[in-house]
Write a protein that holds these residues in place. Structure first.
Motif, PDB file in Angstrom:
ATOM      1  N   GLN A  16       0.847  -1.204   0.000  1.00  0.00           N
ATOM      2  CA  GLN A  16       0.000   0.000   0.000  1.00  0.00           C
ATOM      3  C   GLN A  16       0.884   1.256   0.000  1.00  0.00           C
ATOM      4  O   GLN A  16       0.637   2.215  -0.724  1.00  0.00           O
ATOM      5  CB  GLN A  16      -0.885  -0.067   1.241  1.00  0.00           C
ATOM      6  N   LEU A  17       1.937   1.207   0.829  1.00  0.00           N
ATOM      7  CA  LEU A  17       2.880   2.328   0.900  1.00  0.00           C
ATOM      8  C   LEU A  17       3.531   2.558  -0.466  1.00  0.00           C
ATOM      9  O   LEU A  17       3.600   3.689  -0.969  1.00  0.00           O
ATOM     10  CB  LEU A  17       3.953   2.023   1.968  1.00  0.00           C
ATOM     11  N   VAL A  18       4.001   1.488  -1.078  1.00  0.00           N
ATOM     12  CA  VAL A  18       4.696   1.628  -2.354  1.00  0.00           C
ATOM     13  C   VAL A  18       3.725   2.092  -3.443  1.00  0.00           C
ATOM     14  O   VAL A  18       4.078   2.903  -4.306  1.00  0.00           O
ATOM     15  CB  VAL A  18       5.400   0.303  -2.733  1.00  0.00           C
ATOM     16  N   GLN A  19       2.500   1.628  -3.377  1.00  0.00           N
ATOM     17  CA  GLN A  19       1.522   2.081  -4.366  1.00  0.00           C
ATOM     18  C   GLN A  19       1.278   3.585  -4.221  1.00  0.00           C
ATOM     19  O   GLN A  19       1.247   4.324  -5.205  1.00  0.00           O
ATOM     20  CB  GLN A  19       0.201   1.316  -4.197  1.00  0.00           C
ATOM     21  N   GLN A  20       1.164   4.036  -2.979  1.00  0.00           N
ATOM     22  CA  GLN A  20       0.953   5.472  -2.754  1.00  0.00           C
ATOM     23  C   GLN A  20       2.147   6.280  -3.270  1.00  0.00           C
ATOM     24  O   GLN A  20       1.982   7.301  -3.942  1.00  0.00           O
ATOM     25  CB  GLN A  20       0.720   5.742  -1.259  1.00  0.00           C
ATOM     26  N   SER A  21       3.356   5.806  -2.966  1.00  0.00           N
ATOM     27  CA  SER A  21       4.536   6.574  -3.387  1.00  0.00           C
ATOM     28  C   SER A  21       4.655   6.568  -4.912  1.00  0.00           C
ATOM     29  O   SER A  21       5.034   7.565  -5.522  1.00  0.00           O
ATOM     30  CB  SER A  21       5.808   6.035  -2.739  1.00  0.00           C
ATOM     31  N   ARG A  22       4.289   5.454  -5.541  1.00  0.00           N
ATOM     32  CA  ARG A  22       4.330   5.377  -7.010  1.00  0.00           C
ATOM     33  C   ARG A  22       3.360   6.388  -7.624  1.00  0.00           C
ATOM     34  O   ARG A  22       3.677   7.071  -8.595  1.00  0.00           O
ATOM     35  CB  ARG A  22       3.989   3.947  -7.447  1.00  0.00           C
ATOM     36  N   GLU A  23       2.178   6.468  -7.025  1.00  0.00           N
ATOM     37  CA  GLU A  23       1.177   7.410  -7.544  1.00  0.00           C
ATOM     38  C   GLU A  23       1.677   8.848  -7.414  1.00  0.00           C
ATOM     39  O   GLU A  23       1.554   9.646  -8.341  1.00  0.00           O
ATOM     40  CB  GLU A  23      -0.153   7.229  -6.800  1.00  0.00           C
ATOM     41  N   VAL A  24       2.252   9.159  -6.258  1.00  0.00           N
ATOM     42  CA  VAL A  24       2.792  10.515  -6.056  1.00  0.00           C
ATOM     43  C   VAL A  24       3.883  10.782  -7.096  1.00  0.00           C
ATOM     44  O   VAL A  24       3.926  11.840  -7.728  1.00  0.00           O
ATOM     45  CB  VAL A  24       3.342  10.664  -4.613  1.00  0.00           C
ATOM     46  N   TYR A  25       4.747   9.792  -7.265  1.00  0.00           N
ATOM     47  CA  TYR A  25       5.862   9.945  -8.213  1.00  0.00           C
ATOM     48  C   TYR A  25       5.341  10.238  -9.623  1.00  0.00           C
ATOM     49  O   TYR A  25       5.781  11.189 -10.280  1.00  0.00           O
ATOM     50  CB  TYR A  25       6.711   8.666  -8.178  1.00  0.00           C
ATOM     51  N   LEU A  26       4.381   9.451 -10.069  1.00  0.00           N
ATOM     52  CA  LEU A  26       3.893   9.588 -11.451  1.00  0.00           C
ATOM     53  C   LEU A  26       3.101  10.882 -11.664  1.00  0.00           C
ATOM     54  O   LEU A  26       2.996  11.358 -12.792  1.00  0.00           O
ATOM     55  CB  LEU A  26       3.049   8.373 -11.849  1.00  0.00           C
ATOM     56  N   ARG A  27       2.587  11.456 -10.595  1.00  0.00           N
ATOM     57  CA  ARG A  27       1.891  12.747 -10.719  1.00  0.00           C
ATOM     58  C   ARG A  27       2.865  13.900 -10.929  1.00  0.00           C
ATOM     59  O   ARG A  27       2.499  14.948 -11.434  1.00  0.00           O
ATOM     60  CB  ARG A  27       1.060  13.031  -9.456  1.00  0.00           C
ATOM     61  N   HIS A  28       4.115  13.718 -10.515  1.00  0.00           N
ATOM     62  CA  HIS A  28       5.049  14.846 -10.527  1.00  0.00           C
ATOM     63  C   HIS A  28       6.243  14.695 -11.470  1.00  0.00           C
ATOM     64  O   HIS A  28       6.900  15.677 -11.788  1.00  0.00           O
ATOM     65  CB  HIS A  28       5.575  15.101  -9.113  1.00  0.00           C
ATOM     66  N   TRP A  29       6.524  13.462 -11.874  1.00  0.00           N
ATOM     67  CA  TRP A  29       7.782  13.229 -12.612  1.00  0.00           C
ATOM     68  C   TRP A  29       7.545  12.395 -13.857  1.00  0.00           C
ATOM     69  O   TRP A  29       6.672  11.524 -13.865  1.00  0.00           O
ATOM     70  CB  TRP A  29       8.788  12.489 -11.719  1.00  0.00           C
ATOM     71  N   LYS A  30       8.381  12.649 -14.886  1.00  0.00           N
ATOM     72  CA  LYS A  30       8.380  11.742 -16.042  1.00  0.00           C
ATOM     73  C   LYS A  30       8.817  10.369 -15.541  1.00  0.00           C
ATOM     74  O   LYS A  30       9.742  10.267 -14.734  1.00  0.00           O
ATOM     75  CB  LYS A  30       9.352  12.267 -17.104  1.00  0.00           C
ATOM     76  N   ALA A  31       8.153   9.353 -16.043  1.00  0.00           N
ATOM     77  CA  ALA A  31       8.321   8.015 -15.448  1.00  0.00           C
ATOM     78  C   ALA A  31       9.669   7.374 -15.761  1.00  0.00           C
ATOM     79  O   ALA A  31      10.112   6.482 -15.037  1.00  0.00           O
ATOM     80  CB  ALA A  31       7.207   7.106 -15.934  1.00  0.00           C
ATOM     81  N   ASP A  32      10.336   7.851 -16.834  1.00  0.00           N
ATOM     82  CA  ASP A  32      11.474   7.053 -17.316  1.00  0.00           C
ATOM     83  C   ASP A  32      12.825   7.727 -17.111  1.00  0.00           C
ATOM     84  O   ASP A  32      13.797   7.342 -17.729  1.00  0.00           O
ATOM     85  CB  ASP A  32      11.264   6.758 -18.817  1.00  0.00           C
TER      86      ASP A  32
END
Ligand code: SAM
Ligand code: DTB
Ligand code: SF4
Length: 317
Positions: A16-32
């Motif tokens: 759950q923690l990693v899913q939340q952090s992934r979502e935050v990451y993808l909202r702010h940064w280019k994924a690659d």
């Protein structure tokens, strides 16, 4: 962010923690994209301070040779090599308690910075404590970010270092921010602190105004002769939880998977990127210790379809 909120985030079920952090990451940064930072120790060893983790303290029992400030031409040569291998940021470290305007060595460092900045790469320096005057001169010379880590919680800090205080570290960060320069500030885990100490460190960082531009998460590299010499490596899931929590607490900061990466498996590093890390030190050396192998790093990034940020290219969405 309050400590209780950081605890709530950190203590969630792992996925759950990693899913939340992934979502935050993808909202702010280019994924690659990943930032590759090259590190150079421009003044090594003989430091007056007693930081318990550091090979460069003259008070620790290590046998590191003490070197004078590196010549500008040699630093520029190393910076050009860093540009050639694809680094977008060049970080220079000095084993000093701090620098003051008017000192010859400060003028020399400013000259070095002007030279590196002219290569068109981001410039970060870590020179110890500063006042606003030095911060302004560094910014004018071309520094993009000043690295000054708080390293751990306020409570645990005095167990690691006694020659300066946590408050001294905060004062320097304030001086840097007062001059409008961005701050790179994080810490070290695996020094015998608790997981709560790590969250308290994040709490302090989250009160910075503005928040740090980048947050390096270092795993202790135990240094021969220091009091932390024999400590065991940090549990990988503790590291991943901290990276994910850092990403959530600092959505717009680069989260740098820093010292100690060479001890992590490829899978662990991949997971750290997934959990929100988007910057690494790239190159054979950190300051005094070996870094992860560059060829292995390039292969891993390729395997993960990640690409290196170009100098001054924005990774943010
Ligand atoms: N003297 C300056 C200072 O203390 O800010 C700059 C150099 S100091 C070596 C920079 C940072 O490197 C430290 O704040 C710490 O976070 C990190 N560091 C130093 N030794 C380390 C070690 N053995 N393992 C992990 N990180 C380390
Ligand atoms: C940071 O947070 N980590 C880097 C950089 N800022 C200066 C330093 C890591 C040092 C690792 C131990 C060594 O090489 O001496
Ligand atoms: Fe000196 Fe910095 Fe090492 Fe502390 S961390 S001993 S101030 S070089």
């Amino acid at each position: 962010m309050k400590l209780a909120e950081l605890q709530r985030i950190y203590e969630q079920p792992f996925f759950q923690l990693v899913q939340q952090s992934r979502e935050v990451y993808l909202r702010h940064w280019k994924a690659d994209q990943v930032q590759l930072c090259s590190l150079l120790s421009i003044k090594t060893g003989g430091c007056s301070e007693d930081c318990g983790y550091c090979s460069q303290s003259a008070r620790n029992g290590g046998k590191l040779p003490v070197m004078p400030l590196m010549e500008k031409d040699l630093v520029l040569c190393k910076a050009k090599e860093a540009v050639a291998v694809g680094a977008s940021r060049f970080c220079m470290g000095a084993a000093w308690r701090g620098v003051r305007d008017g000192e010859k060595r400060f003028e020399q460092v400013l000259e070095i910075i002007r030279g590196v900045a002219a290569l068109g790469i981001e410039v970060c320096v870590t020179l110890g404590d500063l006042t606003p005057t030095e911060a302004r001169k560094l910014r004018e010379a071309g520094v993009t970010s000043y690295n000054h880590n708080i390293d751990t919680s306020p409570e645990f800090y005095s167990k690691i270092t006694t020659s300066h205080t946590f408050e001294d570290r905060l004062n320097t960060i304030q001086a840097v921010q007062a001059e409008g320069m961005s701050v790179c500030c994080g810490g070290i885990i695996g020094m015998g602190e608790t997981e709560l100490d790590r969250l308290k460190m994040l709490e302090v960082l989250s009160n910075f105004n503005p928040p740090p531009e980048s947050v390096p998460i270092n795993c202790l590299i135990p240094q021969p002769g220091t009091k932390l010499e024999g400590l065991p490596p940090v549990d990988i899931f503790e590291l991943l939880r901290l990276i994910a929590t850092t990403r959530i607490a600092f959505p717009k900061a680069k989260v740098r998977l820093s010292a100690g990466r060479s001890l992590l498996t490829r899978e662990a590093q991949a997971f750290a990127f997934y959990a929100g890390a988007n910057s690494i030190f790239y190159g054979e050396r950190l300051l005094t210790s070996d870094n992860a192998d560059s060829h292995a790093d390039s292969e891993l990034l390729e395997e993960l379809n990640l690409r290196a940020q170009k100098p001054h290219e924005s990774m943010a969405l």
